[in-house]
Scaffold this motif. Structure first.
Motif, PDB file in Angstrom:
ATOM      1  N   GLY A  39     -12.188  10.590 -24.175  1.00 43.46           N
ATOM      2  CA  GLY A  39     -12.689  11.655 -23.323  1.00 43.46           C
ATOM      3  C   GLY A  39     -12.264  13.001 -23.875  1.00 43.46           C
ATOM      4  O   GLY A  39     -11.761  13.105 -24.986  1.00 43.46           O
ATOM      5  N   LYS A  81     -16.683  11.533 -21.544  1.00 49.43           N
ATOM      6  CA  LYS A  81     -16.068  11.650 -20.225  1.00 49.43           C
ATOM      7  C   LYS A  81     -15.095  12.833 -20.171  1.00 49.43           C
ATOM      8  O   LYS A  81     -14.256  13.008 -21.059  1.00 49.43           O
ATOM      9  CB  LYS A  81     -15.313  10.357 -19.913  1.00 49.43           C
ATOM     10  CG  LYS A  81     -14.652  10.342 -18.563  1.00 49.43           C
ATOM     11  CD  LYS A  81     -13.904   9.044 -18.362  1.00 49.43           C
ATOM     12  CE  LYS A  81     -13.147   9.063 -17.059  1.00 49.43           C
ATOM     13  NZ  LYS A  81     -12.320   7.875 -16.892  1.00 49.43           N
ATOM     14  N   TYR A  82     -15.193  13.621 -19.118  1.00 53.89           N
ATOM     15  CA  TYR A  82     -14.285  14.745 -18.882  1.00 53.89           C
ATOM     16  C   TYR A  82     -13.009  14.212 -18.244  1.00 53.89           C
ATOM     17  O   TYR A  82     -13.041  13.546 -17.217  1.00 53.89           O
ATOM     18  CB  TYR A  82     -14.954  15.784 -17.983  1.00 53.89           C
ATOM     19  CG  TYR A  82     -14.075  16.952 -17.618  1.00 53.89           C
ATOM     20  CD1 TYR A  82     -13.612  17.821 -18.589  1.00 53.89           C
ATOM     21  CD2 TYR A  82     -13.706  17.175 -16.292  1.00 53.89           C
ATOM     22  CE1 TYR A  82     -12.815  18.902 -18.266  1.00 53.89           C
ATOM     23  CE2 TYR A  82     -12.915  18.261 -15.955  1.00 53.89           C
ATOM     24  CZ  TYR A  82     -12.468  19.120 -16.937  1.00 53.89           C
ATOM     25  OH  TYR A  82     -11.666  20.194 -16.621  1.00 53.89           O
TER      26      TYR A  82
END
Length: 162
Positions: A96, A144-145
């Motif tokens: 991420g 993904k954050y």
């Protein structure tokens, strides 16, 4: 999509060259001036310190920040040292990304860190990349954050030597 350098991204190179010139002039004057003949500190410690500072600054900035990142399909291609070293990562290997902020006298710059496992693998910054927000938008769609990370100067310093 590929990152593009800002004009400010070349400042570390300029500062490294200026520092190197200063170091050469200083070292030459220390070893040729009779004033320093009996003084060990300027002949040993200062050249070693300036050499270490120049090398660590150059190595740290160009290895971790002055990088070109290109996203092609599921690959992330990272060119370090202005293209001398190339690394390829699979998007699936990236856990991420996190963002951080670094404040200067005139502005606050955003940094984006791509994580592989628990390590910061790729660092993209608003200071060094003029299309930073376009790249961030592209990353946000695919990766993904993981949240915000408070900037740590100690961590930044440690990353120079990884």
């Amino acid at each position: 999509m590929k990152t593009k350098f800002t004009l400010k991204a070349y400042m570390p190179l300029l500062f490294s060259l200026i520092f190197l010139i200063f170091f050469i002039i200083f070292t030459y004057s220390v070893f040729t001036s009779p004033f320093y003949d009996d003084k060990l500190f300027p002949k040993i410690f200062l050249p070693v310190f300036f050499s270490f500072a120049t090398i660590s600054f150059f190595y740290g900035e160009f290895r971790t920040k002055c990088i070109t990142v290109e996203f092609i399909n599921n690959d992330i291609i990272v060119e370090r040292f202005f293209g001398v070293k190339t690394e390829i990562y699979k998007s699936s290997d990236i856990k991420g990304f996190k963002v951080s902020h670094l404040s200067s006298n005139s502005k606050t710059y955003e940094y984006l860190y791509l994580y592989k496992n628990e390590d910061k693998t790729i660092k993209i910054s608003q200071f060094y990349h003029k299309n930073y927000f376009e790249v961030k938008s592209e990353i946000n769609k695919k990766i993904k954050y993981l949240g915000y990370e408070k900037l740590s100067y100690l961590d930044e310093f440690k990353e120079i030597f990884k």
